[in-house]
Scaffold this active site. Structure first.
Site: not given
Length: 370
Positions: A24-26, A28-31, A50, A117, A213
């Site tokens: 799951a890639m938002s 951001g740096v983490d995902s 998403l 969410c 968000c």
């Protein structure tokens, strides 16, 4: 560098090259770092982002899952060389998260849409997508640990306590936990940024997303824009019954609030209760906010052993930044409520927030404060 980020195999019975995972890639740096790390370790990575709302509907800088973030996620996947898909979940997000947020706020509660969410759009719907793609696991960039003991998947807080996200993931079910993986839970954020730099990710120093968000300004103004009829005038009443003034809508108030009440008083007054039925804001002195007993609804219990009838000694967090309070939690009764008795009084327990129970670093479960 990559040797510093050794992780346990995502599946004990499969080598990486035979393991298909959805990340799951938002944006951001983490995902993004989690996806590229796993790709470099030989896993069959599929990135999924998403789209949850239109970017022009949110003016909050640093919000996730729209506009620039979708572009960032796609660019990371293209550069690394693994497939990436964008799924339009705007309608579902509106119903499950935004509408729920508004409904709870107009009931006089202080909801946590990030939990909702994770509970619905991400860990329910996206998990189904991953299974439909015949993936072996769904990976996220959350700072939380999944540890298997005696054949049981257990949830633990992240090692980086400044980034620990366990409070927001209490609603993860046992069934979901079997399929989920959190490879960053054992690392600190600064090390993850270093790894992103090592992979030459352009988003290595991208700021973390902040706050909710879809909220462009203040919560109340966002709700008023989305649901104008929520602005119902009412009374501001002292706990002794005296009417001190009037307000333009209970959505402008939260439990524990002191500033911006719009009334004058010889003593400091706080919001101690919000009566949505009568559209009244009840105010009183600080001591009226000190409580040691609360009730929780929709308890999600992650331990295989139920709560004993005599109760269980735990540590509970009542807000995301709460360090924790010693408490005893009792089994859910026939009406669906779970009672929690704190060892010491706590200031400003807010309906709608989460009460999450821990045993050491392990997340035992949690629910919403009634």
């Amino acid at each position: 560098m990559i040797n510093e980020f050794e992780i346990e195999p995502l599946l004990a019975n499969k080598v990486p090259k035979q393991t298909k995972i959805v990340v799951a890639m938002s944006g951001g740096v983490d995902s993004s770092t989690a996806a590229v790390l796993l790709h470099n370790l030989g896993y069959q990575v599929i990135g999924v982002t998403l789209e949850l709302y239109s970017s022009n509907n949110s003016a909050r800088k640093g919000a996730c899952c729209a506009g620039q973030d979708i572009y960032d996620a796609k660019r990371v996947a293209e550069t690394a060389g693994f497939p990436h898909y964008v799924l339009n979940y705007k309608e579902i997000f509106q119903k499950e998260v935004i509408d729920d947020f508004i409904e709870n706020y107009t009931r006089g509660e202080t909801p946590i849409p990030c939990v909702k969410c994770n509970q619905t759009v991400k860990f329910r719907d996206l998990l189904k997508v991953a299974q439909n793609l015949e993936a072996d696991a769904l990976v996220t960039g959350h700072y939380i640990r999944r540890i298997e003991k005696d054949g049981e998947a257990q949830l633990y807080s992240g090692l980086d306590k400044s980034k620990d996200q366990s409070y927001f993931l209490f609603a993860t079910t046992i069934k979901q936990l079997k399929f989920l993986r959190f490879p960053l839970g054992a690392f600190h954020k600064n090390k993850v940024r270093e790894l992103a730099e090592y992979f030459n990710l352009k988003i290595a120093q991208k700021p973390d997303s902040q706050d909710i968000c879809f909220v462009a300004d203040k919560y109340a103004s966002t709700i008023a824009k989305l649901k104008p009829e929520s602005l119902v005038k009412g009374k501001i009443v002292h706990v002794n019954g005296q009417v001190l003034g009037y307000h333009n809508g209970i959505i402008n108030f939260t439990i524990g609030q002191r500033r911006g009440l719009g009334i004058s008083s010889h003593e400091p007054l706080y919001v101690v209760k919000i009566d949505a039925k009568n559209q009244e804001v009840i105010v009183g002195s600080a001591d009226k906010l000190m409580k040691n007993k609360l009730f929780v609804r929709e308890l999600n219990w992650l331990a295989k052993d139920p709560i004993p009838s005599e109760g269980l000694e735990v540590t509970v967090k009542l807000r995301s930044l709460h360090n924790g309070s010693m408490a005893r939690i009792y089994p859910t009764n026939e009406s669906g409520s779970t009672e929690v008795i704190l060892k010491d009084d706590y200031f400003g327990i807010s309906p709608g927030q989460a009460c999450v129970a821990y045993l050491g670093e392990r997340v035992l479960g949690g629910g919403y404060i009634s």
